[in-house]
Structures are given as C-alpha cells and as structure tokens.
Write an enzyme that holds these catalytic residues in place. Structure first.
Site, mmCIF file in Angstrom:
data_model
loop_
_atom_site.group_PDB
_atom_site.id
_atom_site.type_symbol
_atom_site.label_atom_id
_atom_site.label_comp_id
_atom_site.label_asym_id
_atom_site.label_seq_id
_atom_site.Cartn_x
_atom_site.Cartn_y
_atom_site.Cartn_z
ATOM 1 N N ARG A 86 11.527 22.024 -6.267
ATOM 2 C CA ARG A 86 10.595 21.894 -5.140
ATOM 3 C C ARG A 86 10.800 22.994 -4.101
ATOM 4 O O ARG A 86 9.840 23.410 -3.438
ATOM 5 C CB ARG A 86 10.751 20.527 -4.485
ATOM 6 C CG ARG A 86 10.131 19.450 -5.352
ATOM 7 C CD ARG A 86 10.284 18.095 -4.757
ATOM 8 N NE ARG A 86 9.394 17.158 -5.413
ATOM 9 C CZ ARG A 86 9.492 15.843 -5.302
ATOM 10 N NH1 ARG A 86 10.439 15.315 -4.564
ATOM 11 N NH2 ARG A 86 8.641 15.062 -5.929
ATOM 12 N N GLY A 96 2.900 10.612 -7.304
ATOM 13 C CA GLY A 96 1.911 9.701 -6.713
ATOM 14 C C GLY A 96 0.640 10.423 -6.283
ATOM 15 O O GLY A 96 -0.474 9.916 -6.471
#
Ligand code: AMP
Length: 395
Positions: free
Chosen positions: A35, A376
């Site tokens: 990330r 998500g």
C-alpha cells in the site's frame, strides 16, 4: 475526472489521503508494504512539480490514542520506499501539526499521526475535516481502500477544497479499471464469482447481470445453486434460505441473455481438512458424508474455454478452499487461464478480498491487467454503489 496531471503543484502544499493501513508484526515491522508502494507515484509527481506532501492515513481500528496503532511504526518504511526524508508529527491536527505544515518547503514530506486517534475522523466530523484542510492548499485522495467510507479525511474534507481537489494516480487506476469492466468493457464480458457464500455476493450478481455476457459461478456458492435445481450436494456448504434467490438469478440471467456457467464436477472430501480423503464427483451427485471443496477437472477445462473466449474478465472469489493445498488447484488453474487470456489481449481485473490474496500467493499478480487494492471499496463498486470518497471529488 480531475486527476493529478491537470495541476502543477509547484510551491503548493498537497494534503494527500493515502491508505497506509498496512499489516504489522509483533515487533511493529511492516509485513506487506504494497500500500505504501502504491502511493509512491502520486507523491513523486507532486514533489517533482516542486510541491510538498502532507500524508494522512489511518492504521487499524484504535479506540482513541493507542500507541500500537501509531504511524510512527511505519515512518521509516515510508521514508525508505519514497526515498525522501520525511518528518513526522504526533497529531494530525493542532498546533504542532499546523506549525510543521506551515514550515514545509517544496520537496519535503510530512507524515501525520493516525487520523483515527480522533473519533471525529470516522464520524465524518466537519470541524475535524476543516482543521485538517487548514494544513494545505490542495487535497488529493489516493486512498481507494477507504473510498467507501464517508469519513472526515476521505470525503467530508473535499468540501473545503471546492476548486483544488484531485484523484491520485492509484485512485485513477482503480476507477478506470472498474469502468473498463462495468461501463465500456470490450465484449464478450465475463464475471467470475467464487467464494464461500451467495449472500455476500448477491448484490454484485444482480448488478452485474446487465453488464456481462458470461457469468461463472464457483466456490462454495455453487452448492446453493445446485441444490436449488434439485441436485444432491452431500455435506457441501449451502445457504438453504438463498435457494429461491439462486433460481431467480438463473431466470433473470436467461432473460438478459447472460450465459451462466456452473461447475459440473468437484473434488469432494470426507472432511473439511487438507488431509481428508478425496474423490472427483459430479456436482449434483455428492453423497452424504462428502463435501465439494474444489472445482473438478472437467469444470477447470470448461471454465478455461469460457475465459479464453472473453475480452474483458472480472474475477472475484476463489473456486475452492485454496488455503488448503489439496483444494487450491481450481483457483490456480483459473488464474492460469486468466493470465493466458490477458496475454492474448483481454483486460482482466481481480478485485475484492480472497481472490486478491490467491492471485498474490500463486504469482499471478503481474500476469493480469489489474489487481485492486481495495477490498470493501471494490465490492461496493461492483455492487453499483457510489463511493463517498469518489463522489466527493467529482461533485
Ligand atoms: P469470499 O471471501 O466470499 O471470497 O470467500 C472466500 C472463501 O471461500 C475462502 O476462504 C475459501 O476457502 C472459501 N471457499 C471456496 N470454496 C469453498 C467450498 N467449496 N466450500 C467451502 N468454502 C469454500
């Protein structure tokens, strides 16, 4: 879409919402830095323009201040990956943060402490968003992983930069990839949905039926469909209360001319264990005491043919219990088929949860077109929902 290339950041301070919610081990060492790596192009573009960067992120789910969730643990890693000396402040707002931001020079980076040490962050508090906004001239959102949350730093803050808000490169890539599948995918378009339960994928399936030509259903979800059609599934995972819904989906798919492909055979096991006895069985003829835990050889072949026929491929969810070596073959072979199709020119997007883990584990990451960074957020995009973090920049 307003992207970084629309703006020259010379002498500007950019407040960048990044997703540095990385996993840490017991010694607070970052165990997966992807990330941070993913945010690098955006940070470098701004620095190279002659601007400065103020990085803000959350880490974990702290309840107020908890030292173990401090971003100080990842400070050195950020510096290492970006390759630029980075300052760190112990708060995301307040005197110290404001002074550090005010003194920031072109080419410099400031990392703020965990946003979620303030409950106002998740509450989407306007005052907190405003205090953050005072740190900079421009807002850049590059945190796709939290784009489905209407938090202060992901959505509310954008209102304080009506003319100066942009998507970072990572966000742009994520949005473009979803568009390539959901809006302007080259036909035939295929969605592959696997994973454990129909209930968690139902909204995606319903939304996607209007966009695809082929739908492969695999993994544990299979058995709700098979049982609903009168098949014998033994002890395989099944959601009895979703059987009617499964039949409805098949009917709708037919009406919309979507070809649905279900497994025809499975690797069945006599227990939910890697050491269980196994045999290949027809998907609708599984006796009691046995459960289907992976796609069978004929299914793998059938799916291979469908995948290679398609020009746009979306993959979400494994075809079997891939965490156990003996039931990973279906998922691995599917990955190989998608890699082959991609090599031949298809666009392939892998997104949402366990298929991303599978793709990384089995080494397909560089062989598909794009692997989403947001679990998500990707699932909600596929469900057709508008993501607050994206909407806030667009409006
Ligand atoms: P999801 O998070 O919905 O993508 O589901 C992923 C999970 O589904 C993985 O942990 C798999 O082990 C599980 N899964 C896949 N196929 C099966 C199956 N046939 N029986 C039970 N679980 C399965």
């Amino acid at each position: 879409m307003k992207t970084l290339n629309d703006f020259n950041f010379k002498d500007k301070k950019a407040l960048i919402r990044v997703d540095f919610n990385v996993p840490l081990d017991d010694e607070f060492t970052v165990t997966d830095d992807s990330r941070i790596v993913a945010a690098k192009p955006t940070i470098l573009k701004i620095l190279e323009d002659g601007g400065s960067c103020i990085l803000m992120s959350h880490l974990g789910r702290p309840k107020g201040f908890q030292s173990e969730f401090s971003l100080k643990h990842i400070h050195a890693k950020v510096e290492d990956i970006i390759g630029v000396k980075t300052m760190f402040v112990n708060n995301s707002i307040g005197g110290e943060a404001q002074a550090a931001a005010d003194n920031l020079k072109p080419g410099e980076i400031l990392l703020l402490e965990n946003l979620r040490f303030h409950p106002e962050e998740e509450a989407g508090d306007k005052g907190f968003a405003e205090a953050l906004s005072k740190l900079a001239d421009v807002f850049v959102n590059d945190a796709f992983g939290t784009a489905h949350r209407a938090h202060a730093s992901t959505a509310i803050i954008a209102d304080f930069f009506p003319e100066r808000k942009y998507f970072g490169y990572l966000m742009e890539q994520e949005i473009e990839s979803i568009k390539k599948v959901m809006e302007n995918g080259e036909k035939p378009v295929l969605a592959i949905l696997g994973g454990a339960k129909v209930s968690s994928k139902i909204t995606i399936i319903e939304n996607i039926l209007d966009k695809v030509d082929h739908l492969i259903i695999g993994g544990g979800m299979t058995f709700t469909f098979v049982k609903a059609q009168g098949g014998k599934i033994g002890d395989s995972i099944c959601e009895d209360d979703k059987m009617e819904l499964a039949l409805e989906i098949l009917k709708k798919a037919k009406e919309k001319n979507v070809e649905v492909h279900l497994p025809v055979d499975v690797v069945a096991a006599d227990a939910f264990s890697n050491d269980a006895k196994t045999q290949v069985l027809k998907v609708s003829e599984i006796p009691d005491g046995w459960q289907g835990l992976d796609a069978g050889p004929q299914t793998i072949e059938n799916f291979h043919e469908v995948v290679l026929e398609c020009k746009t491929i979306l993959w979400n969810g494994p075809l079997g219990v891939f965490e156990m070596e003996n039931f990973a073959k279906g998922t691995i072979e599917l990955g190989k088929s998608i890699a082959e199709a991609t090599k031949k020119g298809a666009f392939s997007l892998v997104g949402g949860g366990d298929s991303v883990a599978a793709v990384k584990e089995f080494g397909f990451e560089d062989k598909v077109s794009y692997v989403s960074t947001g679990g998500g957020a990707m699932l909600e995009s596929l469900e057709g929902k508008s993501l607050p973090g994206i909407a806030a920049i667009m409006k």
